[in-house]
Design an enzyme around this catalytic site. Sequence first.
Site, PDB file in Angstrom:
ATOM      1  N   TYR A  58      -1.205  -0.399  10.631  1.00  0.00           N
ATOM      2  CA  TYR A  58      -1.491  -0.827   9.247  1.00  0.00           C
ATOM      3  C   TYR A  58      -0.369  -0.362   8.328  1.00  0.00           C
ATOM      4  O   TYR A  58       0.168  -1.144   7.532  1.00  0.00           O
ATOM      5  CB  TYR A  58      -2.844  -0.272   8.784  1.00  0.00           C
ATOM      6  CG  TYR A  58      -3.161  -0.607   7.342  1.00  0.00           C
ATOM      7  CD1 TYR A  58      -3.518  -1.902   6.962  1.00  0.00           C
ATOM      8  CD2 TYR A  58      -3.097   0.376   6.347  1.00  0.00           C
ATOM      9  CE1 TYR A  58      -3.813  -2.210   5.636  1.00  0.00           C
ATOM     10  CE2 TYR A  58      -3.387   0.070   5.019  1.00  0.00           C
ATOM     11  CZ  TYR A  58      -3.732  -1.233   4.673  1.00  0.00           C
ATOM     12  OH  TYR A  58      -4.010  -1.527   3.354  1.00  0.00           O
ATOM     13  N   SER A  63       0.865  -1.191   0.000  1.00  0.00           N
ATOM     14  CA  SER A  63       0.000   0.000   0.000  1.00  0.00           C
ATOM     15  C   SER A  63       0.895   1.233   0.000  1.00  0.00           C
ATOM     16  O   SER A  63       2.031   1.189   0.502  1.00  0.00           O
ATOM     17  CB  SER A  63      -0.864   0.025   1.262  1.00  0.00           C
ATOM     18  OG  SER A  63      -1.483   1.295   1.409  1.00  0.00           O
TER      19      SER A  63
END
Length: 276
Positions: free
Chosen positions: A155, A140
């Site tokens: 995350y 990501s």
Amino acid sequence: MTQNQGTALITGASAGIGAVYADRLARRGYDLVLVARDETKLNALASRLRGETSATIEVLPADLANANDTRKVATRLQADDITMLVNNAGTAIAGPTIDMDPERLEAMIQLNVTVATRLAQAVAPGLAQRRRGDIVNIASVAGIRGDQPAISVGYSATKAYLLAFSEGLDSELAPYGVRVQAVLPGATRTELWAKGGIDINTLPQEVVMETGDMVDAALAGLDQGERVTIPALPDIADWLAFKTTRAALGPNLSHRLPAERYGVAKSDETLLSKAS
Ligand SMILES: NC(=O)c1ccc[n+]([C@@H]2O[C@H](COP(=O)([O-])OP(=O)(O)OC[C@H]3O[C@@H](n4cnc5c(N)ncnc54)[C@H](OP(=O)(O)O)[C@@H]3O)[C@@H](O)[C@H]2O)c1
């Protein structure tokens, strides 16, 4: 007719990005192994794709939070027909670290980091031996912006790990003709956001990409030989400049003495006089 490309195993194929990979790879001539917990959704996807393509599609229901299930998937990855792993299953727990349920934080790290690593390690020897194949790790852009987490610090850190792991593993496997691609999506319209407690419609819509566009760009990046694909980034030279700046730190990251600004470095003379 599309040439058979071997078998791609996709984790998290029941929804979102993984389900679109299944669609696109079936159309590119891959047979598929679809992995996720929701067997009903996997079966529905498999029967649609069997109807629309000539792909052979296997459904392998597995909860990757469970060690036995993960072992089962790792074993499937060791079969000779496998030519691609799409390491996609992941979760995003949102919010400040101090407010997070520690069990959920740990489960996210387990799935996003440990399981992804385990599966890549399971598939790599066979691909290397056959001198053919791809490992696609869905990281990501959060992995390069840990300082400004859109979802959570934890995350972002899992995705930073996946980026570092991908880049290093690519170097290890390149001599065997095996490619490792890290895909760094920005905000992509999937259920991940709602599951993490964030309404994606509250984001500025100009930063949200449709899932089909994201996966098509990631596959185009792989076709172009990219090892890090950032689907939204207009100019790849910006990423290459970042890599060059990072590499330039190299010669100065490990020295015998601490940097002068800390005022603690002992000169060689001091060290020698203490030793005598
Ligand atoms: N959406 C974004 O904005 C975005 C941006 C950057 C990166 N990503 C990354 O893209 C990947 C895919 O996410 P997505 O956006 O497509 O999310 P999603 O729609 O929530 O899909 C997640 C997939 O992972 C599977 N999964 C979750 N926990 C699992 C478990 N314990 N065992 C097996 N499968 C499990 C889910 O299937 P089951 O529930 O059926 O198990 C589902 O198929 C993730 O790694 C995510 O971090 C997403």
